[in-house]
Design an enzyme around this catalytic site. Sequence first.
Site, PDB file in Angstrom:
ATOM      1  N   SER A 153      43.818  -2.947 -21.271  1.00 23.90           N
ATOM      2  CA  SER A 153      43.923  -3.910 -22.379  1.00 23.90           C
ATOM      3  C   SER A 153      43.863  -3.138 -23.689  1.00 23.90           C
ATOM      4  O   SER A 153      43.318  -2.021 -23.729  1.00 23.90           O
ATOM      5  CB  SER A 153      42.738  -4.880 -22.322  1.00 23.90           C
ATOM      6  OG  SER A 153      42.636  -5.589 -23.541  1.00 23.90           O
ATOM      7  N   TYR A 166      33.713  -7.246 -20.991  1.00 20.96           N
ATOM      8  CA  TYR A 166      35.149  -6.995 -20.779  1.00 20.96           C
ATOM      9  C   TYR A 166      35.561  -5.678 -21.443  1.00 20.96           C
ATOM     10  O   TYR A 166      36.227  -4.839 -20.838  1.00 20.96           O
ATOM     11  CB  TYR A 166      35.941  -8.174 -21.360  1.00 20.96           C
ATOM     12  CG  TYR A 166      37.438  -8.113 -21.191  1.00 20.96           C
ATOM     13  CD1 TYR A 166      38.024  -8.372 -19.963  1.00 20.96           C
ATOM     14  CD2 TYR A 166      38.278  -7.820 -22.272  1.00 20.96           C
ATOM     15  CE1 TYR A 166      39.402  -8.343 -19.806  1.00 20.96           C
ATOM     16  CE2 TYR A 166      39.653  -7.795 -22.121  1.00 20.96           C
ATOM     17  CZ  TYR A 166      40.213  -8.055 -20.889  1.00 20.96           C
ATOM     18  OH  TYR A 166      41.572  -8.028 -20.732  1.00 20.96           O
TER      19      TYR A 166
END
Length: 265
Positions: A153, A166
């Site tokens: 990401s 995350y």
Amino acid sequence: MKLEGKVALVTGSSQGIGQGIVLRLAQEGADVVINYRSHPEGAEETLAKVQAIGGKCYMAQCPNSHGYTIQADLGSVSEVRQLIADSIDHFGKLDILVNNAGIEKHAPFWEITEANYDAVMNVNLKGVFFATQAFVQHLMTTKRPGKIINISSVHEELPFPNFTAYCVSKGGMKMLTRNLAVELGALGITINNVAPGAIETPINTKLLNDPEKLGALLNNIPLNRLGQPQDVASLVAFLASSDADYITGSTFFVDGGLLWNYKEQ
Ligand code: BGC
């Protein structure tokens, strides 16, 4: 076709980016294992789309099918190992591993529970770690090269307030990739990260339904649109092919310019 004769496993491929990757790899001629945790109907949909592209039939009726679905929770190491073993059993080998499955949980740092932390880290990092290990063991036993592609990401670099676990998992994924590029290079195994920005998938459902937040996000994306799964999948197909044989240990951002955009409002 770039991937004729290759077998790929794409984790978390019942929806979103994973489904897009399966379709693209199948278009390039690969046999693909579709994995899901809790959406068998999504896995069936992915499979039907694969069959629509290649006119191939479902495994149950046709042993030479070009698609195969397996249920496994990437947060459980025993299930991860079983997933790799089942994929190899079904197609006889694996050449490409796409570590795509990932989850995120929204909470301010001071409210994150141990259960939520574990859920995120187990799927996004521990599952990836042990899936990769099992894949590498298979390549070593069969003395073959292979390709690992992690779906990371922009948040392996960029802070994302209220998603600290995350971000930690994606930062860990970045170092996993760098470390393994060095350790696996001599085995002919490459590993790279593809790092999406905001892609229009179910992980973003909340955001997509919030016009104000969505508007603010689009304003931060120089290309002024959300990405689509195929924007990510085309890069994965390239990295999985022999065109990318000399590429390892890198992260490639697919984010419409989001990461490096800074604007004074
Ligand atoms: C996250 C999305 C987020 C995007 C851009 C992704 O990694 O899963 O929730 O919208 O990054 O910030």
